[in-house]
Structures are given as C-alpha cells and as structure tokens.
Design an enzyme around this catalytic site. Structure first.
Site, short mmCIF file in Angstrom:
data_model
loop_
_atom_site.label_atom_id
_atom_site.label_comp_id
_atom_site.label_asym_id
_atom_site.label_seq_id
_atom_site.Cartn_x
_atom_site.Cartn_y
_atom_site.Cartn_z
N CYS A 56 27.99 150.18 -13.11
CA CYS A 56 28.26 150.24 -11.36
C CYS A 56 29.19 151.45 -10.94
CB CYS A 56 28.17 149.15 -10.20
SG CYS A 56 28.46 150.03 -9.27
N CYS A 104 30.07 152.58 -8.56
CA CYS A 104 30.25 152.77 -6.56
C CYS A 104 31.41 153.08 -6.76
CB CYS A 104 29.72 151.39 -5.77
SG CYS A 104 31.54 150.31 -5.44
N HIS A 132 29.81 147.68 -2.61
CA HIS A 132 29.62 147.56 -3.97
C HIS A 132 27.87 147.11 -3.67
CE1 HIS A 132 29.10 145.74 -7.93
NE2 HIS A 132 28.98 144.63 -7.26
N CYS A 170 33.85 149.76 -7.47
CA CYS A 170 33.85 149.72 -9.09
C CYS A 170 34.58 150.81 -10.33
CB CYS A 170 31.99 149.22 -10.19
SG CYS A 170 31.91 148.00 -8.89
N ASP A 221 14.53 143.15 4.12
CA ASP A 221 15.65 143.50 4.70
C ASP A 221 16.86 142.29 4.43
OD1 ASP A 221 14.94 141.84 7.12
OD2 ASP A 221 16.24 141.81 7.87
N ASP A 226 14.15 144.72 14.93
CA ASP A 226 13.72 143.42 14.83
C ASP A 226 13.00 143.35 16.13
OD1 ASP A 226 15.36 142.78 16.15
OD2 ASP A 226 16.14 141.05 14.45
ZN LIG Z 1 30.35 149.04 -7.66
#
Ligand SMILES: [Zn+2]
Length: 376
Positions: free
Chosen positions: A305, A307, A336, A310, A267, A93
């Site tokens: 999920c 990830c 996550h 999880c 963003d 930025d």
């Molecule tokens: Zn997750």
C-alpha cells in the site's frame, strides 16, 4: 440517458460496467466507492486527504444535517460543498434510514414520518417533499428519494405494502425535485428479498423515470448470498444507460461480487468506522492493530500500500497509537482504509476495461483467504 446527469458506459465485462457519471462538481469514474461524511465531515480526515485517496464523491446524511446545523444554515453558508470545503461531487441520502435507526418515537403515515431528534428530543417531520427540499438546500449533486426502510426479516405482505408506499413516495419525490444541470435524482428499488416485488418496484420506478437507480433495503442481516441473489434478480431489469447504486454496502468482498453483478456505486461506513476502532482492511484481509502481536513489528501495515500510514509508520507504532487511544490512530487507519477501498475500485475498473474481471475477482479472493502476514 439523463441529460442533467449524463452517464456513459465506457466498457463492460459480463454484467459489470466501467462508466463515467458527469456532475456539476466533476466526473465520477465507476464502479465508485463513496466515503461517508455523516455530519459534513469524513471523520478524522481533512477534505484534501479524502480527495488524495481518490474519492470523487462523498455521501452526506440528511438526517444528521437537518438536525444540526440545519439545512437552512448550511444553505446560508453557501451549501454543503462550500461548508465542508469539498469541491467534488456529493450524494445525500433521504434521511429515512437514520430516522428508522436513530430517532426516537417515530410515527410513519402515508404523509411521511414524524420523529423526535436523538440529540434533544425536538419533534420533526420528514415527508418526501421535505426531504427533497433539504437536499436541495444542501446542494447535493445526487439526491435520493425518501423511501420507507422495510425491516428484515419481513412477511411478503408487509414487504409488499412497504414497497408500494415507497413507490408512491418516489413519485412525490420526483414531483418535488427541481431539475438542474449537473444534479440528479435517484429512485430506490425496494421489495426485501422477494424477486417478484423487486421487479414490481423497478417497473414502478422506471415508469416515473430517474437519473439513476439505487438498490435499497440490503445489507441489513440477509447475508451475502441472499444479497447477491436479490441483485441478480434486480439488475437485469434496470435501464442499462443509468447508474446503479447499492446502498450501504459493504465489505471488500461485497463490492467485488456486486460489481461483477452490474452495480456501479457504493457507500459504506465500514472503512471509516473501522479505522476508528483499529481495524484495517488490507489485501490479505482484516487486521486488528490492537492485537499484541503487532507491538514489536517494524513492518508496514500493508507492504503493497502506498498510503501515508503504510509508507511512514510501522505496525508497532500504529499498535502503540491504537492502544494509547491517540487521535492519530483514527486518522492514519481511516486514511489507509479509504485508500485501500479506492485502490480496490481502481483495480475493478481496470479489470473491466481489459475484460479480466473474473480473474481479478479470483485473485482477490485467493489473497484475502491467505490472511495477514505471518508474525515475525
Ligand atoms: Zn496503507
């Protein structure tokens, strides 16, 4: 189309586009979400973990980096990509927004803005030319023009004067920017919540000519409905062959609605900041892991999920970490949240490709409205 930073629209569904931006540090599949790496780090995450969530580009903050460790130091150490060991693309930025929100004793004039550091009170000056120079030292793939952040709410007269100054600064930013392959400069549309001013701003920017166009000055208290109204008024006037970036936005529902309206890049600090306060974003809305109802829950945070947070841990464990103030709570929940955001973007891209974005958005809204899993 920009030669330095080519953008290709691969598919579209209504105003929404599935595109690809090519930079010197890899391609960016759009619509894209950029995690925020304020101080040359996405807080609580290793770079390879950020990459594993699917992020192809990060945002770095000029204001923070110019104060500490300074752009000159980062350049000496090989530029921002090398400094933070992030080989993929980086957008920086201009520093203007943080000067307005963080710095002390600001003084804004036609030349630029002078301010005192929030760290130690040192006096700094930031002009369009200096901002572009700093972003060059950092080695940004996408450089942003310095603009004046119009406050909200604001009178039409003040919004117009502020927008006009930002357009003069955009022209100076363009003149200061050194074009090179794989690197580009984005202009920023201002004009608060006034469609006529937004269109004047678009006209001024397209006359100057940029590699991409950001919509700035939103998500500062105007509300989602007004934000969408401004996007609807702005996007059709922007060049169809350049990427469009909605700055500082937002919640998952903001992303879905803005993609439906033709925005390509986003963003926001929300997924990372929330991850450090035990707030998780899931397919069924937000979940506060500090809540006592998770204490004895053996289920994963989000059963759908993939990830690491999880796959490997229970809600009961994440709750324990959050309540104990453990660093791992921030790490796992940031991981996550970023994974969820990237998966949402991938879902949006696939939906545009099959021309099923409206169905995707309806299913998203329905699932979010269901709320979290019922307590055991
Ligand atoms: Zn997750």
């Amino acid at each position: 189309m920009s030669e330095a930073l080519p953008f290709t629209v691969l598919a579209s569904d209504g105003p929404a586009r599935r595109g690809r931006l090519t930079t010197a540090h890899g391609i960016i599949d759009t619509p894209a979400f950029m995690p925020v790496g304020t101080a040359a780090t996405v807080k609580a995450m290793r770079p390879e973990e950020v990459a594993a969530t699917g992020a192809q580009i990060l945002l770095g903050n000029t204001y923070h980096l110019m104060l500490r460790p300074t752009a000159e130091r980062i350049a000496e150490l090989g530029g921002l990509h090398k400094f933070m060991n992030w080989p993929r693309a980086i957008l920086t930025d201009s520093g203007g927004f943080q000067v307005m929100s963080l710095a002390k004793l600001r003084d804004i004039s036609e030349r630029g803005v002078s301010f005192r550091s929030h760290l130690d009170g040192t006096l700094y000056a930031l002009s369009p030319e200096r901002s572009i120079g700093i972003q060059h030292l950092l080695g940004a793939n996408v450089t942003m023009v310095l603009d004046e952040c119009t406050e909200f709410p604001v009178t039409p007269e003040a919004a117009s004067a502020s927008m006009e100054r930002s357009m003069r600064w955009a022209e100076r930013s363009k003149a200061a920017f050194l074009p090179r392959p794989g690197h580009g400069l984005f202009g920023i549309v201002q004009g608060s919540v006034f469609p006529v001013m937004r269109l004047k701003s678009v006209e001024a920017l397209t006359r100057i000519g940029f590699d991409g166009y950001a919509v700035g000055g939103l998500a500062i208290g105007e509300g989602q409905e007004t934000m969408f109204m401004v996007i609807d008024a702005t996007v059709p006037a922007l060049p169809a062959d350049a990427p469009r970036y909605l700055m500082g936005v937002g919640k998952p529902s903001d992303l879905v609605g803005a993609v439906q309206r033709g925005i390509d890049m986003f963003d926001c600090v929300l997924p990372t900041r929330s991850g450090r306060t035990a707030q998780a974003f899931t397919r069924r809305g937000t979940v506060n892991l500090r809540n006592a109802r998770h204490a004895a829950d053996p289920r994963p945070l989000d059963p759908d999920c993939a990830c690491p947070a999880c796959k490997g841990f229970s809600r009961g464990y994440l709750h324990h970490l959050a309540r104990s103030g453990e660093i791992l709570a921030s790490m796992l929940l940031t991981q996550h949240n970023l994974s969820y955001y990237q998966e949402l973007m991938a879902g949006l891209r696939a939906a545009i490709e099959r021309r099923g974005l409206d169905d995707f958005a309806a299913a998203f809204a329905l699932q979010q409205a269901q709320g979290d899993l019922p307590a055991l």
